[in-house]
Design a protein around this motif. Structure first.
Motif, PDB file in Angstrom:
ATOM      1  N   TYR A   5       0.860  -1.187   0.000  1.00 19.88           N
ATOM      2  CA  TYR A   5       0.000   0.000   0.000  1.00 19.88           C
ATOM      3  C   TYR A   5       0.900   1.241   0.000  1.00 19.88           C
ATOM      4  N   ILE A   6       0.727   2.098  -1.004  1.00 20.66           N
ATOM      5  CA  ILE A   6       1.551   3.298  -1.148  1.00 20.66           C
ATOM      6  C   ILE A   6       0.921   4.453  -0.379  1.00 20.66           C
ATOM      7  N   HIS A   7       1.747   5.194   0.370  1.00 20.56           N
ATOM      8  CA  HIS A   7       1.257   6.280   1.230  1.00 20.56           C
ATOM      9  C   HIS A   7       1.336   7.637   0.529  1.00 20.56           C
ATOM     10  N   TYR A   8       0.244   8.413   0.639  1.00 22.03           N
ATOM     11  CA  TYR A   8       0.212   9.799   0.148  1.00 22.03           C
ATOM     12  C   TYR A   8      -0.377  10.691   1.234  1.00 22.03           C
ATOM     13  N   ASN A   9       0.103  11.919   1.287  1.00 21.04           N
ATOM     14  CA  ASN A   9      -0.448  12.941   2.172  1.00 21.04           C
ATOM     15  C   ASN A   9      -0.882  14.113   1.292  1.00 21.04           C
ATOM     16  N   LEU A  10      -2.177  14.442   1.314  1.00 26.65           N
ATOM     17  CA  LEU A  10      -2.688  15.454   0.385  1.00 26.65           C
ATOM     18  C   LEU A  10      -2.073  16.824   0.605  1.00 26.65           C
ATOM     19  N   ASP A  11      -1.813  17.200   1.851  1.00 23.32           N
ATOM     20  CA  ASP A  11      -1.167  18.492   2.098  1.00 23.32           C
ATOM     21  C   ASP A  11       0.191  18.542   1.412  1.00 23.32           C
ATOM     22  N   SER A  12       0.941  17.448   1.535  1.00 26.41           N
ATOM     23  CA  SER A  12       2.260  17.370   0.914  1.00 26.41           C
ATOM     24  C   SER A  12       2.172  17.366  -0.606  1.00 26.41           C
ATOM     25  N   VAL A  13       1.209  16.617  -1.149  1.00 22.97           N
ATOM     26  CA  VAL A  13       1.056  16.511  -2.599  1.00 22.97           C
ATOM     27  C   VAL A  13       0.785  17.876  -3.217  1.00 22.97           C
ATOM     28  N   PHE A  14      -0.215  18.584  -2.691  1.00 25.12           N
ATOM     29  CA  PHE A  14      -0.599  19.844  -3.320  1.00 25.12           C
ATOM     30  C   PHE A  14       0.370  20.987  -2.993  1.00 25.12           C
ATOM     31  N   LYS A  15       1.229  20.776  -2.010  1.00 25.99           N
ATOM     32  CA  LYS A  15       2.304  21.735  -1.750  1.00 25.99           C
ATOM     33  C   LYS A  15       3.421  21.557  -2.768  1.00 25.99           C
ATOM     34  N   ASN A  16       3.706  20.314  -3.134  1.00 30.97           N
ATOM     35  CA  ASN A  16       4.834  20.024  -4.022  1.00 30.97           C
ATOM     36  C   ASN A  16       4.475  19.947  -5.502  1.00 30.97           C
ATOM     37  N   ALA A  17       3.219  19.705  -5.826  1.00 38.95           N
ATOM     38  CA  ALA A  17       2.811  19.643  -7.236  1.00 38.95           C
ATOM     39  C   ALA A  17       2.094  20.937  -7.578  1.00 38.95           C
ATOM     40  N   PRO A  18       2.401  21.559  -8.717  1.00 39.43           N
ATOM     41  CA  PRO A  18       3.270  21.042  -9.786  1.00 39.43           C
ATOM     42  C   PRO A  18       4.698  21.595  -9.749  1.00 39.43           C
ATOM     43  N   ILE A  19       5.129  22.085  -8.565  1.00 37.58           N
ATOM     44  CA  ILE A  19       6.474  22.683  -8.477  1.00 37.58           C
ATOM     45  C   ILE A  19       7.537  21.684  -8.916  1.00 37.58           C
ATOM     46  N   SER A  20       7.368  20.435  -8.452  1.00 40.09           N
ATOM     47  CA  SER A  20       8.334  19.401  -8.826  1.00 40.09           C
ATOM     48  C   SER A  20       7.602  18.164  -9.304  1.00 40.09           C
ATOM     49  N   SER A  21       7.813  17.810 -10.552  1.00 41.11           N
ATOM     50  CA  SER A  21       7.174  16.603 -11.087  1.00 41.11           C
ATOM     51  C   SER A  21       8.197  15.503 -11.315  1.00 41.11           C
ATOM     52  N   THR A  22       9.416  15.719 -10.821  1.00 39.93           N
ATOM     53  CA  THR A  22      10.483  14.766 -11.126  1.00 39.93           C
ATOM     54  C   THR A  22      10.542  13.598 -10.159  1.00 39.93           C
ATOM     55  N   LYS A  23       9.984  13.762  -8.975  1.00 42.71           N
ATOM     56  CA  LYS A  23      10.019  12.656  -8.019  1.00 42.71           C
ATOM     57  C   LYS A  23       8.601  12.251  -7.638  1.00 42.71           C
ATOM     58  N   SER A  24       8.475  11.057  -7.069  1.00 41.40           N
ATOM     59  CA  SER A  24       7.157  10.546  -6.695  1.00 41.40           C
ATOM     60  C   SER A  24       6.507  11.445  -5.658  1.00 41.40           C
ATOM     61  N   LEU A  25       5.191  11.518  -5.709  1.00 37.15           N
ATOM     62  CA  LEU A  25       4.425  12.291  -4.740  1.00 37.15           C
ATOM     63  C   LEU A  25       4.165  11.487  -3.469  1.00 37.15           C
ATOM     64  N   LEU A  79       6.351   5.429   4.748  1.00 35.29           N
ATOM     65  CA  LEU A  79       5.124   5.131   5.482  1.00 35.29           C
ATOM     66  C   LEU A  79       4.249   4.090   4.766  1.00 35.29           C
ATOM     67  N   ASN A  80       4.795   3.437   3.746  1.00 35.08           N
ATOM     68  CA  ASN A  80       4.045   2.404   3.022  1.00 35.08           C
ATOM     69  C   ASN A  80       3.729   1.206   3.927  1.00 35.08           C
ATOM     70  N   ILE A  81       2.668   0.478   3.576  1.00 34.22           N
ATOM     71  CA  ILE A  81       2.335  -0.783   4.254  1.00 34.22           C
ATOM     72  C   ILE A  81       2.890  -1.919   3.407  1.00 34.22           C
ATOM     73  N   ALA A  82       3.613  -2.825   4.031  1.00 36.63           N
ATOM     74  CA  ALA A  82       4.333  -3.876   3.298  1.00 36.63           C
ATOM     75  C   ALA A  82       3.387  -4.842   2.593  1.00 36.63           C
ATOM     76  N   GLU A  83       3.909  -5.461   1.557  1.00 33.78           N
ATOM     77  CA  GLU A  83       3.192  -6.504   0.811  1.00 33.78           C
ATOM     78  C   GLU A  83       2.764  -7.626   1.738  1.00 33.78           C
TER      79      GLU A  83
END
Length: 549
Positions: A421-441, A446-450
């Motif tokens: 399970y891949i972790h995202y934080n919306l505050d972080s996403v919308f702070k960093n996008a679209p300023i930087s599109s070169t790295k994963s959002l 904080l991912n949950i293992a397979e």
């Protein structure tokens, strides 16, 4: 005679023109977007593309991250152009699955005309905003599928197809499970939401999914788990911490066009902050089919299930700090008595969900993932892999966990909900996008293992079982299986009623009545996935037993 033929041909021509004009859906009115359309796609790598401030990039082998902003047409256009490959692969997978379910070309042609007629006023049931976005997205559609219809019309109809798939429960296209817990039910007292989206249109369709981060000109910024060609919402969270997920309920086939439920969910996600605002949006829209919309809000710390049919709506708030949803209604005005029977998959799954939550002292994200990955039946019994009564039916397009108050989400990767399970934080996403599109959002720490089950021989055997199911169902009548092949097949999923039913069908097709009877009887000793399927097996068994008398 010539005059008569001329009149008939004239009437036929008028009829064809009238019919085509009836079925054709005009594009929405637009202002001039020539300057925006002149922006070229920049290919950063083979899996990373940008168009102005909008971008699409691959996170891993089956998950894409997309960021879009602007007016509705701009969001749709940038999505369609950037994700042309995804749109093509998703449409191809969708059309292939339909061809597999309905192999008759004549019947498919008839259905195309019927659906086009049925949906001829679909655009009138969809807001201008979403018509413009869908039309923009259609600019990235592939001409290979124009035999089905114009691109814009196809995409409109695909949004309706999701709802029709919910109504066709006997095709086992849907069987979603979701829950919301809070306060004494969670490890930090905050709202926690778990959800499996079991909308199955074949393995190829679920192979690639997209997490779409949208910054619209009007409304709240939001994230939605989606696929190429789809602007509706089935699972999502907005910047205020409001989440939306949808679960199919028992429904009749729709008789007229209305607003697809995924677009009602989209409107809620884009424009609601509280559960009451969400309810008011659902109240004023007429839906295609019956659906339960689970809404949670960080603003009012509530969970609300909006139970909506084409003719009525009711709602139910969380009780005792939890709210559980499968595929039947629970409000007094909407519920059906037949759903409350363990023979029905939705009720059985609800009871298993209650059992697992009650057996867990408090839930965190790891515990939520454990529940969403559960493959067993009531009291932890083995009901076979891929059973519709299980919380994890091994068909999920995606599984997702939300923490609305911290605006965090965890999205599953393949296989089904067993992958990381891949972790995202919306505050972080919308702070960093679209300023930087070169790295994963994502925030991978904080991912949950397979799930370790992915690496077991049992899971690998199940994947083999699925392939053999297709092969054995389609065996020509003159083809024969050895007893060793049959025994090996059953051994791949021994507790599944379906393993035994398939072999029963194999023998029945070849008029080997007693062998077929034996396997049908074995199937009925297992936990059959649904009332409909159990009745079907009993009917086949009864007919064969009648032949032996």
């Amino acid at each position: 005679m010539k005059k008569k033929h001329f009149i008939l041909l004239t009437l036929l021509a008028i009829g064809i023109i009238w019919c085509l004009s009836w079925l054709f859906i005009s594009p929405p009115a637009l202002k001039d977007y020539a300057d925006f359309e002149a922006i070229k796609v920049d290919t950063v790598t083979e899996n990373h593309f940008t168009l102005g401030k909008n971008f699409l990039k691959k996170k891993n082998k089956n998950l894409w991250e997309m960021y879009s902003e602007g007016e509705p047409y701009e969001i749709g256009y940038s999505t369609g152009i950037l994700a042309q490959g995804l749109l093509y692969r998703q449409e191809k997978a969708f059309v292939s699955q339909i061809n597999e379910l309905i192999p008759s070309k004549n019947y498919l042609s008839f259905l195309r005309v019927l659906i086009a007629f049925f949906n001829r006023n679909l655009d009138a049931s969809i807001s201008e905003e979403y018509c413009q976005e869908i039309y923009g997205m259609s600019q990235g559609s592939n001409e290979e599928f124009n035999y089905i219809g114009p691109a814009y019309q196809r995409l409109l109809n695909y949004h309706g197809a999701h709802d029709i798939g919910h109504a066709l429960q006997e095709l086992a296209l849907v069987g979603c499970t979701s829950f919301a817990v809070k306060d004494d039910k969670t490890d930090d007292g905050k709202l926690l939401v778990g959800r499996n989206f079991d909308f199955y249109v074949g393995d190829e369709f679920a192979k690639e999914k997209m997490i779409h981060f949208v910054n619209p000109k009007e409304g709240y910024k939001f994230a939605s788990v989606t696929w190429g060609g789809f602007v509706g919402v089935v699972s999502g969270m907005n910047e205020t911490g409001l989440t939306v997920t949808i679960n199919a309920a028992e429904s009749e086939l729709p008789t007229s066009a209305a607003t697809p439920i995924s677009l009602i969910a989209r409107e809620i996600l884009q424009y609601a902050k509280t559960t009451e605002e969400a309810y008011q949006i659902a109240l004023r829209r007429q839906g295609f089919v019956s659906e339960a919309i689970l809404v949670t809000s960080a603003a009012d710390r509530k969970a609300l299930s909006i139970e909506k049919s084409p003719s009525a709506v009711d709602s139910l708030y969380d009780q005792n700090n939890q709210l559980l949803t499968t595929n039947h209604y629970k409000t007094a005005s909407m519920k059906s008595a037949t759903a409350y029977d363990n023979a029905y998959a939705s009720y059985y799954r609800m009871e298993r969900l209650k059992e697992m939550i009650n057996d867990t002292t408090v839930l965190g994200v790891e515990e939520a993932a454990f529940i969403l990955r559960d493959k067993r039946g009531l009291k932890n019994t083995d009901i076979g892999l891929g059973n519709e009564k299980a919380i994890n039916q091994l068909i999920a397009h995606h599984s997702i966990i939300f923490k609305p108050e911290t605006k965090e989400m965890w999205l599953s990767t393949s296989h089904f909900q067993l992958g990381e399970y891949i972790h995202y934080n919306l505050d972080s996403v919308f702070k960093n996008a679209p300023i930087s599109s070169t790295k994963s959002l994502a925030i991978d720490s904080l991912n949950i293992a397979e799930d370790p089950f992915v690496q077991t021989a049992q899971f690998k055997g199940y994947l083999t079982f699925k392939k053999l199911v297709k092969k054995y169902i389609n065996l020509a009548e003159e083809e024969r299986l050895t007893q060793a092949e049959i025994d090996d097949f059953i051994a791949l999923n021994p507790s599944s009623y379906y393993s035994h039913e398939i072999i029963g069908d194999y023998y029945a097709k070849r008029n080997q009545t007693q062998q077929a009877i034996n396997y049908y009887q074995n199937a009925l000793t297992k936990e059959v996935a649904s009332h409909h399927e159990k009745v079907n097996i009993e009917k086949k068994l009864s007919e064969l037993q009648g032949q032996t008398k």
